[in-house]
Design an enzyme around this catalytic site. Sequence first.
Site, PDB file in Angstrom:
ATOM      1  N   ARG A 104       0.834  -1.378   0.042  1.00  0.00           N
ATOM      2  CA  ARG A 104      -0.106   0.024  -0.017  1.00  0.00           C
ATOM      3  C   ARG A 104       1.104   1.301  -0.010  1.00  0.00           C
ATOM      4  O   ARG A 104       2.285   1.372   0.122  1.00  0.00           O
ATOM      5  CB  ARG A 104      -1.055  -0.209   1.398  1.00  0.00           C
ATOM      6  CG  ARG A 104      -0.198  -0.035   2.646  1.00  0.00           C
ATOM      7  CD  ARG A 104      -1.028   0.066   3.732  1.00  0.00           C
ATOM      8  NE  ARG A 104      -0.303   0.481   4.983  1.00  0.00           N
ATOM      9  CZ  ARG A 104      -0.850   0.469   6.227  1.00  0.00           C
ATOM     10  NH1 ARG A 104      -1.961   0.190   6.245  1.00  0.00           N
ATOM     11  NH2 ARG A 104       0.095   0.863   7.050  1.00  0.00           N
ATOM     12  N   CYS A 108       1.774   7.623  -6.728  1.00  0.00           N
ATOM     13  CA  CYS A 108       2.466   8.855  -6.730  1.00  0.00           C
ATOM     14  C   CYS A 108       1.713   9.963  -6.646  1.00  0.00           C
ATOM     15  O   CYS A 108       0.621  10.021  -7.437  1.00  0.00           O
ATOM     16  CB  CYS A 108       3.351   8.817  -8.176  1.00  0.00           C
ATOM     17  SG  CYS A 108       3.781  10.701  -8.579  1.00  0.00           S
ATOM     18  N   ASN A 142      -3.542   8.446   4.139  1.00  0.00           N
ATOM     19  CA  ASN A 142      -3.236   7.750   5.287  1.00  0.00           C
ATOM     20  C   ASN A 142      -1.653   7.760   5.386  1.00  0.00           C
ATOM     21  O   ASN A 142      -1.253   7.563   4.486  1.00  0.00           O
ATOM     22  CB  ASN A 142      -3.482   5.977   5.433  1.00  0.00           C
ATOM     23  CG  ASN A 142      -3.408   5.551   6.783  1.00  0.00           C
ATOM     24  OD1 ASN A 142      -4.340   5.774   7.415  1.00  0.00           O
ATOM     25  ND2 ASN A 142      -2.308   4.740   6.819  1.00  0.00           N
ATOM     26  N   GLU A 143      -1.105   8.320   6.512  1.00  0.00           N
ATOM     27  CA  GLU A 143       0.034   8.532   7.111  1.00  0.00           C
ATOM     28  C   GLU A 143       0.908   9.183   5.900  1.00  0.00           C
ATOM     29  O   GLU A 143       1.915   8.317   5.460  1.00  0.00           O
ATOM     30  CB  GLU A 143       0.420   7.090   7.591  1.00  0.00           C
ATOM     31  CG  GLU A 143      -0.141   6.991   8.915  1.00  0.00           C
ATOM     32  CD  GLU A 143       0.687   5.710   9.617  1.00  0.00           C
ATOM     33  OE1 GLU A 143       1.461   4.927   9.081  1.00  0.00           O
ATOM     34  OE2 GLU A 143       0.533   5.828  10.805  1.00  0.00           O
ATOM     35  N   CYS A 149       9.244  10.245  -4.753  1.00  0.00           N
ATOM     36  CA  CYS A 149       8.944   9.455  -5.909  1.00  0.00           C
ATOM     37  C   CYS A 149       9.796   9.924  -7.134  1.00  0.00           C
ATOM     38  O   CYS A 149       9.996  11.070  -7.258  1.00  0.00           O
ATOM     39  CB  CYS A 149       7.567   9.676  -6.393  1.00  0.00           C
ATOM     40  SG  CYS A 149       6.958   8.803  -7.734  1.00  0.00           S
ATOM     41  N   CYS A 151       9.249   9.072 -10.535  1.00  0.00           N
ATOM     42  CA  CYS A 151       8.687   8.933 -11.766  1.00  0.00           C
ATOM     43  C   CYS A 151       8.943   9.985 -12.692  1.00  0.00           C
ATOM     44  O   CYS A 151       9.096  11.272 -12.426  1.00  0.00           O
ATOM     45  CB  CYS A 151       7.034   8.581 -11.637  1.00  0.00           C
ATOM     46  SG  CYS A 151       6.041  10.046 -11.360  1.00  0.00           S
ATOM     47  N   CYS A 154       7.215  13.100 -11.625  1.00  0.00           N
ATOM     48  CA  CYS A 154       7.764  13.859 -10.286  1.00  0.00           C
ATOM     49  C   CYS A 154       8.986  14.606 -11.066  1.00  0.00           C
ATOM     50  O   CYS A 154       9.360  15.653 -10.603  1.00  0.00           O
ATOM     51  CB  CYS A 154       8.047  13.107  -9.278  1.00  0.00           C
ATOM     52  SG  CYS A 154       6.743  12.297  -8.384  1.00  0.00           S
ATOM     53  N   GLU A 302      -5.006   7.053  15.363  1.00  0.00           N
ATOM     54  CA  GLU A 302      -4.467   5.441  15.539  1.00  0.00           C
ATOM     55  C   GLU A 302      -3.910   5.608  17.071  1.00  0.00           C
ATOM     56  O   GLU A 302      -2.894   6.241  17.181  1.00  0.00           O
ATOM     57  CB  GLU A 302      -3.736   5.077  14.500  1.00  0.00           C
ATOM     58  CG  GLU A 302      -4.464   4.988  13.220  1.00  0.00           C
ATOM     59  CD  GLU A 302      -3.506   4.083  12.175  1.00  0.00           C
ATOM     60  OE1 GLU A 302      -2.606   3.778  12.612  1.00  0.00           O
ATOM     61  OE2 GLU A 302      -3.949   4.339  11.074  1.00  0.00           O
ATOM     62  N   TRP A 311       4.653  -5.035  10.632  1.00  0.00           N
ATOM     63  CA  TRP A 311       5.864  -4.292  10.466  1.00  0.00           C
ATOM     64  C   TRP A 311       7.255  -4.613  10.887  1.00  0.00           C
ATOM     65  O   TRP A 311       8.268  -3.925  10.922  1.00  0.00           O
ATOM     66  CB  TRP A 311       5.624  -2.643  10.714  1.00  0.00           C
ATOM     67  CG  TRP A 311       4.286  -2.447  10.001  1.00  0.00           C
ATOM     68  CD1 TRP A 311       3.278  -2.102  10.579  1.00  0.00           C
ATOM     69  CD2 TRP A 311       4.086  -2.154   8.694  1.00  0.00           C
ATOM     70  NE1 TRP A 311       2.056  -1.761   9.815  1.00  0.00           N
ATOM     71  CE2 TRP A 311       2.562  -2.020   8.408  1.00  0.00           C
ATOM     72  CE3 TRP A 311       4.874  -2.231   7.567  1.00  0.00           C
ATOM     73  CZ2 TRP A 311       2.337  -1.375   7.225  1.00  0.00           C
ATOM     74  CZ3 TRP A 311       4.328  -1.773   6.280  1.00  0.00           C
ATOM     75  CH2 TRP A 311       3.110  -1.619   5.998  1.00  0.00           C
TER      76      TRP A 311
HETATM   77  C1  GLA Z   1      -0.255   2.516  10.638  1.00  0.00           C
HETATM   78  C2  GLA Z   1      -1.226   2.638   9.713  1.00  0.00           C
HETATM   79  C3  GLA Z   1      -2.427   1.654   9.885  1.00  0.00           C
HETATM   80  C4  GLA Z   1      -1.796   0.307  10.500  1.00  0.00           C
HETATM   81  C5  GLA Z   1      -1.035   0.662  11.713  1.00  0.00           C
HETATM   82  C6  GLA Z   1      -0.806  -0.392  12.474  1.00  0.00           C
HETATM   83  O1  GLA Z   1      -0.083   3.457  11.621  1.00  0.00           O
HETATM   84  O2  GLA Z   1      -1.998   3.836   9.343  1.00  0.00           O
HETATM   85  O3  GLA Z   1      -3.272   1.311   8.645  1.00  0.00           O
HETATM   86  O4  GLA Z   1      -1.166  -0.164   9.500  1.00  0.00           O
HETATM   87  O5  GLA Z   1       0.023   1.406  11.337  1.00  0.00           O
HETATM   88  O6  GLA Z   1       0.722  -0.936  12.550  1.00  0.00           O
HETATM   89 ZN    ZN Z   2       5.956  10.153  -9.047  1.00  0.00          ZN
END
Ligand code: GLA
Ligand code: ZN
Length: 654
Positions: A104, A108, A142-143, A149, A151, A154, A302, A311
């Site tokens: 995930r 880009c 997300n995060e 990048c 590519c 970019c 979170e 991870w």
């Molecule tokens: C990150 C992500 C979540 C999940 C957590 C758990 O913070 O945003 O989707 O993967 O880690 O490790």
């Molecule tokens: Zn790119």
Amino acid sequence: MIKIGIDYYPEHWDKSMWQEDIRQMAALGIHTVRIAEFAWGRMEPEEGRFDFGWLDEAVDMIARAGMKVILGTPTNSGPVWLYTDHPDTLQWDRTGKPTDFGIRGHRCLVSPTFRRYAGRIVEELAKRYAGRPEVFAWQLDNEMESNHCTCPACTRAFRDYLQKKYGTLERLNRAWGSDVWSGQISHWDQIKPLLSPDCSPNWFNPAYMLDYERFCAASTADYVRFQCGIIRRYDPEAVITTNSCFGANLPDFHQEFAPLNVAAYDNYPPLVLPKDPEALYSNAFALDFIRSFKQRNFWILEQLGGPMGCWSPITPAMEPGMLEGYALQAVAHGADLLSFFRWRTSISGAEMFCHGILDHSNQPNRRLRELAHLCRRLEAIPDLDQTTLNSQVAMLYSAEQEFALKNSTQSKGFAYWTQMRLLHDACMNLGVNVDILPEGHSLDGYKVVLIPTHFITNPEVVRQAEAFAAAGGTVVLTNRSGVKDQNGNCILGQSLPGAFRTLCGCSVQEYDAIGEANQRLRTIHGETHSITSWCDILELEGAKAWATYEGRFYQGSPAITRNRYGKGYAYYLGTVGEKGLYRTLLTEVFREQGVDMLEMLPQGVEVTARSGSGGTYRFYFNNTTARKIFRINGESIALAPFEMKIKQGEGQWL
Ligand code: GLA
Ligand code: ZN
């Protein structure tokens, strides 16, 4: 009231389970359910065919149970068809190749094709849900990291960025000092992201790299504005945020959060505490840092809810008290909403051992009981969200310093973050709130300003620091300050700390980058401390020595100085010390400035305060695995490992 939320993935579970899950959440006293941030594949199973029926049902069910949703835009992870049918949406890595899909975050942010599809799914969501009372807020993507990048899109965008900035190649080459190693750029098309799997970023031209980092951060900020713009077209009042994290490529958070309504963070404090008493493990710094993005209270999207996996190999179990204690530590630093990751541990996918509140067994457990206890505790302090942290101490941060130092290692083990964390850690251990401020922010109302490693000289910061000390404040500046100009080149013909030399009343005659070696210094009070990493050999030019070196050929030379400047003081730290050095130094600085502090706190106990019209709440947190007992104003306070005690005003323990 402080809101407690849950991260929930209805798309991972059979629909027959939703009702019971949601009922249990509501019964716990959950306020918000954060959903959908990875569900693009369910929302648009085929290009252009949208299915929001399942999401409608989930949103309705949550709303009927009396809770609201935090709705994620699902753009972190596109459906497989997006990448196979439109490979130019993929992020390219430092080898100059498209990242394979299957994980995930491999999109880009700059690619016009990705923007088209991401824009469309965000717009479909906005059309359907923006402005609805069930939606408490929006989370973008997300995060997000800084968009590193490589590519073709970019690469083109980086060239455009530089063309806009410099206009001519002559100006660019001058700014970059391209004459070194025959690095002159003779055509815009020669410019590309300088990332290589084979050599360290330290081998590239730091001025070039600094502009590259600025460009990457600007791309992420632009992507945030892009998504915000779509949602605001449908609901100008929408509350929009994104969940930040600290990955390898930090964005410019102040720039990124400028168009957002509230700052947010994914809070995963350590499950195993290091044995080394000098280790900087507390999440307190991260929490104050998040508060700095908008200089007001923030959210946790979170919050650590179980042992981590995926991870990393599976971590040890959460210690008793940890779930609640870590959550309250975030509240103690200004969190007004905490959404726990996640309701139930997934039974499939990469994160099946990244534990949520409930285990695969789906039975009530110790973590659920702790969460329930936390909910009850916060319900009993309903006006806590009406309070804020007030600080007498500020610390400056800038992404510019981060970017410049990241690609130009000064000494083994020397890092901008460590500089900040050492100063911050001492403040926590003295019960002193700290506001982290972006460079250029007003310093009014503060008594002490900490300036860790101001590597790239910002003349406005120099002017402010001088005015601040002149008016009676104390500035504490650390080594490697005033080294570079705004292009990232060193400044010719000056002694360090460069533009801060007058303020500090001292100059660096020579420096000794000792890396991971250790030596000692002695303060004017006769205490000695271990130091490492860097030693500026200082000459006094009006300042007085506050500490001198104990060894090497510069034994007896000043290591830390104190200068009277106008009505205030400037301290200069030419070295990096053990934790105790910062505590000793700041105790003196705070005493001199009349900063309120608690000198009797044991190591690892952190105290902060939130106040509002209803009074002050003081948070006493034991961020260690040992029981701690200490006395404040004659009262004995005992804290179990990870325990947080909250005291209202001078009276009651809550
Ligand atoms: C990150 C992500 C979540 C999940 C957590 C758990 O913070 O945003 O989707 O993967 O880690 O490790
Ligand atoms: Zn790119």
